[in-house]
Scaffold this active site. Structure first.
Site, PDB file in Angstrom:
ATOM      1  N   ARG A  46     -27.177  27.244 -30.222  1.00 44.54           N
ATOM      2  CA  ARG A  46     -26.770  27.113 -29.000  1.00 44.54           C
ATOM      3  C   ARG A  46     -25.683  27.950 -28.622  1.00 44.54           C
ATOM      4  NH1 ARG A  46     -22.966  23.389 -28.688  1.00 44.54           N
ATOM      5  NH2 ARG A  46     -23.654  21.727 -29.871  1.00 44.54           N
ATOM      6  N   ASP A 170     -26.642  35.886  -6.053  1.00 48.13           N
ATOM      7  CA  ASP A 170     -27.993  36.006  -6.609  1.00 48.13           C
ATOM      8  C   ASP A 170     -29.126  36.801  -6.217  1.00 48.13           C
ATOM      9  OD1 ASP A 170     -30.707  34.911  -7.021  1.00 48.13           O
ATOM     10  OD2 ASP A 170     -30.477  33.063  -6.091  1.00 48.13           O
ATOM     11  N   LYS A 195     -38.635  34.871 -12.057  1.00 52.23           N
ATOM     12  CA  LYS A 195     -39.508  35.428 -10.945  1.00 52.23           C
ATOM     13  C   LYS A 195     -39.734  37.157 -11.368  1.00 52.23           C
ATOM     14  CE  LYS A 195     -38.774  31.599  -8.821  1.00 52.23           C
ATOM     15  NZ  LYS A 195     -37.498  31.643  -7.924  1.00 52.23           N
TER      16      LYS A 195
HETATM   17  C1  LIG Z   1     -36.478  30.486  -8.183  1.00 58.75           C
HETATM   18  C2  LIG Z   1     -35.063  30.879  -7.540  1.00 58.75           C
HETATM   19  C3  LIG Z   1     -33.863  30.111  -7.859  1.00 58.75           C
HETATM   20  C4  LIG Z   1     -34.339  29.076  -9.202  1.00 58.75           C
HETATM   21  O1  LIG Z   1     -34.648  29.488 -10.474  1.00 58.75           O
HETATM   22  P1  LIG Z   1     -35.323  28.447 -11.258  1.00 58.75           P
HETATM   23  O2  LIG Z   1     -35.693  29.559 -12.540  1.00 58.75           O
HETATM   24  O3  LIG Z   1     -36.623  27.955 -10.555  1.00 58.75           O
HETATM   25  O4  LIG Z   1     -34.759  27.632 -11.929  1.00 58.75           O
HETATM   26  C5  LIG Z   1     -32.807  30.569  -7.777  1.00 58.75           C
HETATM   27  N1  LIG Z   1     -32.607  31.549  -6.674  1.00 58.75           N
HETATM   28  C6  LIG Z   1     -33.772  32.169  -5.993  1.00 58.75           C
HETATM   29  C7  LIG Z   1     -33.420  33.075  -5.026  1.00 58.75           C
HETATM   30  C8  LIG Z   1     -35.141  31.837  -6.519  1.00 58.75           C
HETATM   31  O5  LIG Z   1     -36.087  32.283  -5.817  1.00 58.75           O
END
Ligand SMILES: *Cc1c(COP(=O)(O)O)cnc(C)c1O
Length: 377
Positions: A46, A170, A195
């Site tokens: 962890r 993000d 993604k």
């Molecule tokens: C999918 C997504 C998330 C969340 O991520 P997960 O891996 O599904 O938990 C956060 N920000 C954006 C822009 C996303 O497309």
């Protein structure tokens, strides 16, 4: 080292013990100590695992930060960032951030006393006006989903610095291949690595990189305390997928540009949203802060019924949530990712019932065009 080379040779290469060119999957939870507290840098997985460490070092280098962190999902990554804050602290958050981001802040962290105000981060005055004495961070995405609105990262970083708050970006849609928020003044960058970074629809993961070492210490403290870490198998899958990030992003973008242009020349499409089109509101700005336009396109086919028809007819676009994988994906935000937003609010934002979002894959673009052509006619 240029980005394409860094993707191949960045971070930790292979295994010095055996000469293995690929970083091994250290499927292990604990590590032998020679004496109490005497070890080779790993005590418990962890806290740290060599495969995860290789991934964390790699993403830190790609984003140009002091330290990287890997989590079991993008949401686990964000939740750990949010755990840096205290009861009574306040955040300024983009008003069209990812639905899960909105949900975890308004429904979960609100219970712990973290407050938030939602503003359009492309409006710098609105952001500045929303900052209070208790504000600790600005949380934003650029470009956003599904309207691909672009916000000025450097200008927001200047505001953040002047108010002594953190800028958290993000970077899921752009990836470090196209955009490096830390170089533009951000303090923390995070990704849903599910993604583009993973890229093959086979792993759920989240990554965080922080600009400075002090913040790195704090992040590691909460990462270890909360424990939402990424396992060694998935860390390895990400390391493997990211080697081809450059090739994939070039191809995603080439296909997206071609499709966006083709769509915008059709008279039966109401609106095509792609930052690479000269008519897009963020077209100039995105070229200032990023090296590419990405692989996401939204377009309005006019009505929910027509959107249904298109979805039913396409062969190469898979109807699915998510984005950023090698295969093309198609969705209708109003009834999928953004269904939880009230209809009037969706209308205000411009998320109409006929709005179709595509995550353009790396198939032959001619096949994608022919597929959309038959689905639209
Ligand atoms: C999918 C997504 C998330 C969340 O991520 P997960 O891996 O599904 O938990 C956060 N920000 C954006 C822009 C996303 O497309």
């Amino acid at each position: 080292m240029r980005i394409k080379t860094r993707l191949i040779h960045g971070g930790i290469e292979g295994d010095p013990n055996t000469g293995a060119v690929s970083v091994p999957i250290y499927q292990v939870s604990t590590y032998k100590q020679e004496a109490i507290g005497v070890h080779k840098g790993f005590e418990y997985s962890r806290t740290g695992n060599p495969t995860r460490h290789a991934l964390e070092t790699y993403i830190a280098e790609l984003e140009g930060g002091a330290r990287g962190f890997a989590f079991g999902s993008g949401m686990a990554a964000l939740s750990t960032i949010l755990s840096l804050f205290n009861k009574g602290d306040h955040l300024v958050v983009g008003d069209d951030v990812y639905g899960g981001t909105y949900r975890v802040i308004t429904r979960v962290f609100s219970r712990l006393g973290l407050e938030a105000t939602y503003v359009d981060t492309s409006d710098l005055k609105a952001v500045e006006a929303a900052i209070r004495p208790e504000t600790k961070a600005i949380v934003m995405e650029t470009p956003t989903n599904p309207l691909l609105k672009v916000s000025d990262i450097s200008a927001l970083a200047d505001i953040a610095k002047s108010k002594n708050v953190l800028l958290v970006v993000d970077n899921t849609f752009m990836t470090p291949y196209w955009q490096n928020p830390l170089d533009l003044g951000a303090d923390i960058v995070f990704h849903s690595a599910t993604k583009y970074l993973g890229g093959h629809s086979d792993v759920v993961a989240g990554l965080v990189v922080v600009k400075d070492a002090q913040l790195g210490e704090e992040m590691h403290y909460v990462q270890n305390a909360i424990g939402g870490v990424l396992g060694p198998q998935d860390s390895w899958l990400l390391l493997r997928g990211m080697k081809t990030l450059g090739l994939r992003m070039e191809e995603h973008e080439h296909n997206a540009r071609t499709l966006a242009k083709w769509l915008s020349e059709r008279s039966d499409i109401k609106r095509v949203i792609y930052p690479g089109l000269s008519g897009h509101s963020g077209h100039e700005l995105i070229q200032k802060q990023a090296r590419g336009f990405g692989g996401m396109i939204s377009f309005d086919v006019g009505s929910a019924e027509r959107a249904d028809e298109v979805l039913a007819k396409v062969k190469y676009f898979t109807l699915a949530e998510s984005l950023g994988a090698v295969e093309s994906l198609i969705s209708v935000p109003a009834r999928m990712t953004h269904a939880s937003i009230p209809a009037e609010r969706r209308a205000e934002l411009g998320i109409s019932d006929g709005l179709v979002r595509i995550s353009v894959g790396i198939e032959d673009v001619q096949d994608l065009i022919e597929d959309l052509e038959q689905a639209l006619s």
